[in-house]
Design a protein around this motif. Structure first.
Motif, PDB file in Angstrom:
ATOM      1  N   UNK A  29       0.810  -1.210   0.000  1.00 42.93           N
ATOM      2  CA  UNK A  29       0.000   0.000   0.000  1.00 42.93           C
ATOM      3  C   UNK A  29       0.848   1.268   0.000  1.00 42.93           C
ATOM      4  N   UNK A  30       2.110   1.167   0.398  1.00 44.84           N
ATOM      5  CA  UNK A  30       2.975   2.356   0.384  1.00 44.84           C
ATOM      6  C   UNK A  30       3.526   2.649  -1.006  1.00 44.84           C
ATOM      7  N   UNK A  31       3.404   1.698  -1.933  1.00 43.48           N
ATOM      8  CA  UNK A  31       3.991   1.854  -3.268  1.00 43.48           C
ATOM      9  C   UNK A  31       2.994   1.743  -4.403  1.00 43.48           C
ATOM     10  N   UNK A  32       1.838   1.166  -4.150  1.00 42.38           N
ATOM     11  CA  UNK A  32       0.961   0.777  -5.248  1.00 42.38           C
ATOM     12  C   UNK A  32       0.462   1.959  -6.082  1.00 42.38           C
ATOM     13  N   UNK A  33       0.186   3.099  -5.448  1.00 44.58           N
ATOM     14  CA  UNK A  33      -0.285   4.248  -6.226  1.00 44.58           C
ATOM     15  C   UNK A  33       0.784   4.720  -7.210  1.00 44.58           C
ATOM     16  N   UNK A  34       2.024   4.824  -6.721  1.00 41.37           N
ATOM     17  CA  UNK A  34       3.118   5.271  -7.581  1.00 41.37           C
ATOM     18  C   UNK A  34       3.417   4.243  -8.663  1.00 41.37           C
ATOM     19  N   UNK A  35       3.323   2.955  -8.327  1.00 38.07           N
ATOM     20  CA  UNK A  35       3.564   1.914  -9.324  1.00 38.07           C
ATOM     21  C   UNK A  35       2.500   1.950 -10.415  1.00 38.07           C
ATOM     22  N   UNK A  36       1.258   2.183 -10.016  1.00 41.31           N
ATOM     23  CA  UNK A  36       0.187   2.279 -11.005  1.00 41.31           C
ATOM     24  C   UNK A  36       0.387   3.482 -11.907  1.00 41.31           C
TER      25      UNK A  36
END
Length: 261
Positions: free
Chosen positions: A112-119
């Motif tokens: 959850x700490x990375x998923x927005x940026x990865x998307x």
């Protein structure tokens, strides 16, 4: 076990998972393809292909990420011809920009700490992020109460079992995105046009079918074998005391977010 490990217990019974887990509304697929526009589609956590098959039927340029080789094997057989990469989203590097990123019942397993940026990095400008989930709601108040008592007796009250929500738990009126999706906090910092799509369906299980379904749920997979069978036995006993089936209103929710152009 850690969250990551819990997210990969489904491969222990990949064939059964594919057989008993519900799919998704056909309208969801046509709506997302229309909203995203033409372009390649990325599926994160494709599992055994419950959503994959619906999108592949539209002849889209689809790439699937699935980290569990046991699930990926069923996926390749159930939806032949679709490229499958055995990787987590976190460990994978985009090979191009995608117009649509989907994730059926799996986005909560991504860091959850990375998923927005990865998307954001995987999508083209204007591309659409669209994770979606099925939510099971019990209309029968007496059965809901009986199953809640079983869960409480076995110490499962801190977890959301697949029968832990009464139909009244989901309001009919639309809610603000942040209220609807508290688990996606922070997404508004990177994405725009945040909104929710909702679909409604119905699903009925015989006691034997529901027993198989419970075996495919991570909450139950995480229990030791003896405790799992005891909890499921008690659950099925409660269902049989109230009728010949357990009937659900199934609401499918899609969280939409668009990468800025």
């Amino acid at each position: 076990m850690t969250t990551r490990e819990r997210g990969q217990v489904f491969g222990e019974l990949a064939e059964q998972y594919h057989r008993v887990r519900p799919g998704y509304p056909a309208e969801l697929v046509t709506d997302l393809l229309e909203l995203s526009g033409a372009g390649p589609v990325l599926e994160v956590g494709a599992g055994t292909g419950k959503a994959t098959a619906l999108f592949a039927a539209h002849d889209v340029d689809l790439t699937c990420l699935e980290p569990d080789p046991r699930m990926a094997a069923v996926l390749r057989r159930s939806v032949p011809g679709v490229p499958v990469i055995e990787s987590t989203f976190e460990a994978w590097a985009p090979d191009r920009g995608y117009r649509l990123l989907i994730s059926g019942q799996a986005w909560h397993w991504v860091d959850r700490t990375r998923r927005n940026a990865l998307a954001l990095a995987a999508l083209t400008p204007g591309g659409l992020l669209a994770p979606f989930w099925n939510v099971f709601l019990l209309p029968d108040r007496d059965l809901y109460t009986a199953l809640a008592a079983v869960d409480a007796r076995h110490g499962l009250t801190g977890e959301q079992s697949p029968h832990s929500l009464h139909v009244d738990a989901v309001p009919d009126r639309p809610r603000p995105f942040a209220e609807e999706w508290p688990d996606l906090a922070g997404i508004e910092e990177l994405f725009t046009d945040l909104r929710t799509l909702r679909y409604r369906g119905f699903r009925s299980y015989s006691p034997a079918e529901y027993r198989a379904h419970l075996h495919s749920i991570s909450l139950y997979r995480m229990l030791d074998d003896d405790r799992r069978e005891t909890v499921i036995d008690d659950t099925i006993t409660a269902i049989e005391a109230h009728g010949s089936t357990i009937d659900f209103a199934v609401h499918t929710f899609v969280a939409l977010a668009r990468r800025p152009t």
